[in-house]
Write an enzyme that holds these catalytic residues in place. Sequence first.
Site, PDB file in Angstrom:
ATOM      1  N   TYR A 124      18.413 -87.667  33.241  1.00  0.00           N
ATOM      2  CA  TYR A 124      18.040 -87.550  31.440  1.00  0.00           C
ATOM      3  C   TYR A 124      17.785 -86.687  30.528  1.00  0.00           C
ATOM      4  O   TYR A 124      16.980 -85.774  30.382  1.00  0.00           O
ATOM      5  CB  TYR A 124      17.225 -88.645  31.245  1.00  0.00           C
ATOM      6  CG  TYR A 124      16.906 -89.883  30.603  1.00  0.00           C
ATOM      7  CD1 TYR A 124      18.192 -90.222  30.030  1.00  0.00           C
ATOM      8  CD2 TYR A 124      15.741 -88.994  29.135  1.00  0.00           C
ATOM      9  CE1 TYR A 124      17.785 -91.089  28.334  1.00  0.00           C
ATOM     10  CE2 TYR A 124      16.029 -89.155  27.572  1.00  0.00           C
ATOM     11  CZ  TYR A 124      16.682 -90.934  27.722  1.00  0.00           C
ATOM     12  OH  TYR A 124      16.517 -91.313  26.938  1.00  0.00           O
ATOM     13  N   GLN A 186      17.895 -98.491  28.733  1.00  0.00           N
ATOM     14  CA  GLN A 186      19.058 -98.661  28.731  1.00  0.00           C
ATOM     15  C   GLN A 186      19.921 -97.599  29.877  1.00  0.00           C
ATOM     16  O   GLN A 186      20.695 -97.904  31.063  1.00  0.00           O
ATOM     17  CB  GLN A 186      20.270 -99.086  28.082  1.00  0.00           C
ATOM     18  CG  GLN A 186      20.322 -98.040  27.009  1.00  0.00           C
ATOM     19  CD  GLN A 186      19.532 -97.840  25.849  1.00  0.00           C
ATOM     20  OE1 GLN A 186      17.988 -98.514  25.878  1.00  0.00           O
ATOM     21  NE2 GLN A 186      19.985 -96.661  24.692  1.00  0.00           N
ATOM     22  N   ASN A 209      10.381 -90.495  26.335  1.00  0.00           N
ATOM     23  CA  ASN A 209       9.068 -90.759  25.491  1.00  0.00           C
ATOM     24  C   ASN A 209       8.877 -91.627  25.911  1.00  0.00           C
ATOM     25  O   ASN A 209       9.067 -91.912  27.141  1.00  0.00           O
ATOM     26  CB  ASN A 209       9.788 -91.426  24.102  1.00  0.00           C
ATOM     27  CG  ASN A 209      10.876 -92.515  24.071  1.00  0.00           C
ATOM     28  OD1 ASN A 209      10.932 -93.135  25.587  1.00  0.00           O
ATOM     29  ND2 ASN A 209      11.932 -92.765  23.624  1.00  0.00           N
ATOM     30  N   SER A 233       4.919 -84.679  25.961  1.00  0.00           N
ATOM     31  CA  SER A 233       4.516 -83.358  25.838  1.00  0.00           C
ATOM     32  C   SER A 233       2.995 -83.192  26.081  1.00  0.00           C
ATOM     33  O   SER A 233       2.344 -83.480  24.935  1.00  0.00           O
ATOM     34  CB  SER A 233       5.540 -82.070  25.213  1.00  0.00           C
ATOM     35  OG  SER A 233       6.379 -82.469  25.630  1.00  0.00           O
ATOM     36  N   GLN A 255       4.049 -76.844  20.707  1.00  0.00           N
ATOM     37  CA  GLN A 255       4.440 -78.376  21.555  1.00  0.00           C
ATOM     38  C   GLN A 255       4.041 -79.389  20.589  1.00  0.00           C
ATOM     39  O   GLN A 255       4.489 -80.714  21.084  1.00  0.00           O
ATOM     40  CB  GLN A 255       2.759 -78.081  22.417  1.00  0.00           C
ATOM     41  CG  GLN A 255       2.930 -79.007  23.740  1.00  0.00           C
ATOM     42  CD  GLN A 255       4.007 -78.413  24.701  1.00  0.00           C
ATOM     43  OE1 GLN A 255       4.869 -77.215  25.049  1.00  0.00           O
ATOM     44  NE2 GLN A 255       4.886 -79.089  25.104  1.00  0.00           N
ATOM     45  N   HIS A 258       7.796 -80.717  19.010  1.00  0.00           N
ATOM     46  CA  HIS A 258       8.036 -81.389  20.571  1.00  0.00           C
ATOM     47  C   HIS A 258       8.150 -83.412  19.583  1.00  0.00           C
ATOM     48  O   HIS A 258       9.469 -83.561  19.747  1.00  0.00           O
ATOM     49  CB  HIS A 258       7.944 -81.995  21.768  1.00  0.00           C
ATOM     50  CG  HIS A 258       7.854 -80.696  22.762  1.00  0.00           C
ATOM     51  ND1 HIS A 258       9.359 -81.127  22.562  1.00  0.00           N
ATOM     52  CD2 HIS A 258       7.665 -79.698  22.807  1.00  0.00           C
ATOM     53  CE1 HIS A 258       9.816 -79.738  23.628  1.00  0.00           C
ATOM     54  NE2 HIS A 258       9.073 -78.817  23.597  1.00  0.00           N
ATOM     55  N   GLU A 322       0.301 -80.188  30.921  1.00  0.00           N
ATOM     56  CA  GLU A 322       0.960 -80.246  31.715  1.00  0.00           C
ATOM     57  C   GLU A 322       1.185 -78.660  31.394  1.00  0.00           C
ATOM     58  O   GLU A 322       1.869 -77.867  32.519  1.00  0.00           O
ATOM     59  CB  GLU A 322       2.392 -81.161  31.010  1.00  0.00           C
ATOM     60  CG  GLU A 322       2.897 -80.538  31.364  1.00  0.00           C
ATOM     61  CD  GLU A 322       4.005 -80.935  30.435  1.00  0.00           C
ATOM     62  OE1 GLU A 322       5.604 -81.144  30.115  1.00  0.00           O
ATOM     63  OE2 GLU A 322       4.273 -81.139  28.852  1.00  0.00           O
ATOM     64  N   HIS A 323       1.206 -78.426  30.477  1.00  0.00           N
ATOM     65  CA  HIS A 323       1.199 -76.436  30.346  1.00  0.00           C
ATOM     66  C   HIS A 323      -0.566 -76.003  30.171  1.00  0.00           C
ATOM     67  O   HIS A 323      -0.967 -76.525  29.276  1.00  0.00           O
ATOM     68  CB  HIS A 323       2.068 -76.393  29.207  1.00  0.00           C
ATOM     69  CG  HIS A 323       3.176 -76.867  29.588  1.00  0.00           C
ATOM     70  ND1 HIS A 323       4.110 -78.116  28.241  1.00  0.00           N
ATOM     71  CD2 HIS A 323       4.645 -76.117  29.747  1.00  0.00           C
ATOM     72  CE1 HIS A 323       5.166 -77.967  28.581  1.00  0.00           C
ATOM     73  NE2 HIS A 323       5.733 -77.136  29.750  1.00  0.00           N
ATOM     74  N   ASP A 356      10.040 -72.762  28.980  1.00  0.00           N
ATOM     75  CA  ASP A 356      11.087 -73.624  28.228  1.00  0.00           C
ATOM     76  C   ASP A 356      11.943 -73.574  28.474  1.00  0.00           C
ATOM     77  O   ASP A 356      12.886 -74.307  28.636  1.00  0.00           O
ATOM     78  CB  ASP A 356      10.145 -74.424  26.944  1.00  0.00           C
ATOM     79  CG  ASP A 356       9.116 -75.380  26.565  1.00  0.00           C
ATOM     80  OD1 ASP A 356       8.433 -75.891  28.162  1.00  0.00           O
ATOM     81  OD2 ASP A 356       8.759 -75.672  25.160  1.00  0.00           O
ATOM     82  N   GLU A 410      -2.071 -98.518  71.175  1.00  0.00           N
ATOM     83  CA  GLU A 410      -2.497 -99.419  70.711  1.00  0.00           C
ATOM     84  C   GLU A 410      -1.418-101.161  70.552  1.00  0.00           C
ATOM     85  O   GLU A 410      -1.450-101.722  69.860  1.00  0.00           O
ATOM     86  CB  GLU A 410      -1.304 -98.953  69.825  1.00  0.00           C
ATOM     87  CG  GLU A 410      -2.158 -97.158  68.945  1.00  0.00           C
ATOM     88  CD  GLU A 410      -1.512 -96.607  67.860  1.00  0.00           C
ATOM     89  OE1 GLU A 410      -1.787 -95.876  67.020  1.00  0.00           O
ATOM     90  OE2 GLU A 410       0.123 -97.209  67.989  1.00  0.00           O
ATOM     91  N   HIS A 415       6.833 -99.692  73.455  1.00  0.00           N
ATOM     92  CA  HIS A 415       6.410 -98.042  73.333  1.00  0.00           C
ATOM     93  C   HIS A 415       6.242 -96.977  74.912  1.00  0.00           C
ATOM     94  O   HIS A 415       6.903 -95.976  74.613  1.00  0.00           O
ATOM     95  CB  HIS A 415       5.129 -97.726  72.376  1.00  0.00           C
ATOM     96  CG  HIS A 415       6.314 -97.829  70.997  1.00  0.00           C
ATOM     97  ND1 HIS A 415       6.677 -99.061  70.491  1.00  0.00           N
ATOM     98  CD2 HIS A 415       5.754 -96.755  69.962  1.00  0.00           C
ATOM     99  CE1 HIS A 415       6.970 -98.870  69.211  1.00  0.00           C
ATOM    100  NE2 HIS A 415       6.228 -97.316  68.894  1.00  0.00           N
TER     101      HIS A 415
END
Length: 433
Positions: A124, A186, A209, A233, A255, A258, A322-323, A356, A410, A415
């Site tokens: 994506y 979608q 987003n 971000s 940043q 963004h 994140e950064h 980036d 067990e 087994h």
Amino acid sequence: MKKYYNPKNSQWETILERPTQKVEDIEKLVLQIFNEVSDRGDEAVKKYSQLFDGNGSGELRVNKQELDAAKSQVSEELKSAIDLAMQNIRKFHTAQKTERVSVETVAGVRCWQEKRPIQKIGLYIPGGTAPLFSTILMLAVPAQVAGCKEVVLCTPPGKDGSVNPVILYTTHLCGIEKIYKVGGIQAVAAMTFGTESIEKVYKIFGPGNQYVTVAKQLATKFNVAIDMPAGPSELLVVADESADAAFVASDLLSQAEHGSDSQVVLVSLSKQVLEEVEVEIAKQIEDLPRKDIAKAAIEHSRFIFMESEEKALDLINEYAPEHFIICTANSQFFVEGIHNAGSVFIGNYTPESAGDYASGTNHTLPTNGYAKQYSGVNHDSFTKAITFQEISSEGIQRIGQAVELMAEAEGLQAHKNAVTLRLNKLKTPGNEK
């Protein structure tokens, strides 16, 4: 921006809260679209493309003529820059490949692990106000290195139904042929269920987003994996007197531009630096083409003064950025002490924008505190580790009794029997080996 001076630990959760909607606020819409795409395929995809992107007519798949036209619309200088970035990203992710790991745990019991590429992946790529063609490099190049066979890419079109030519050029450069003009929820739904035009995939990659992030998370309920929760971000900078205030401000703004839901945080060990950065932001923001977006993000930014490195580090690990940029004289303290961060940038000459685009590291990273649990995208994100084992007659005799005892404890008799039958056969004359 909000300022805080030596906030108490009890205040941290409130101070560090992200400006995001809760999953339940978005989930109802996402499930509605998922259900429609699952039932009506392309028809539903086009309906929501019209609703959200202003264009739902025409073919979903990008054709050869569109790809050919895009090549001529990208400058040679930009093509060279993309090529440099592509080479560095490939070098870094190729270096992450590992060989088969093999060990004989006991005599006659050989175990090994091998990596196999995920066969079908979906990418994506955000379009919207900032067409992130660099994200194509960050996802498609590691997929190539890993050996993924089928790659599907979705990106939102403009209102005229076209896709940014640089996105098309970069996609084609990376050898991706299945490119679709679909964005948002979608697109995630289409890759989750498959439609008449868009193939179902095994794993979905890419930032987006808040709606895309929730859609990806809900896709996991339908037998599709995702790279990580990667939403709006965020960046945190820690700075002391050794920092260049203009550099720090430029990083925070890089940043902030963004999106209006981005978040930037400055943790300063110096009140003076904090004030200098504030002045620089006010100065630099006025020259930005996306200053309105940056200003909206700066409104929910955080400027935090901490009196000690130890307390600053604790707060940063709690935030899990994140950064994370380190602009301090004692950078090694933060390098060694950081446990929760997507990607770390060290020193006054290491801007976040380098990661980036062109340094080679990946910019698809966990946000919203998920760096406490997730890694950023890397070579292994596109592979699975499969374990193998081969046991000889000697080996089953060495571990057989342990397996029998554990299975019996067990209550799993079958087994135990699977081992007992083999051990008994080996006790028969002539079958000792």
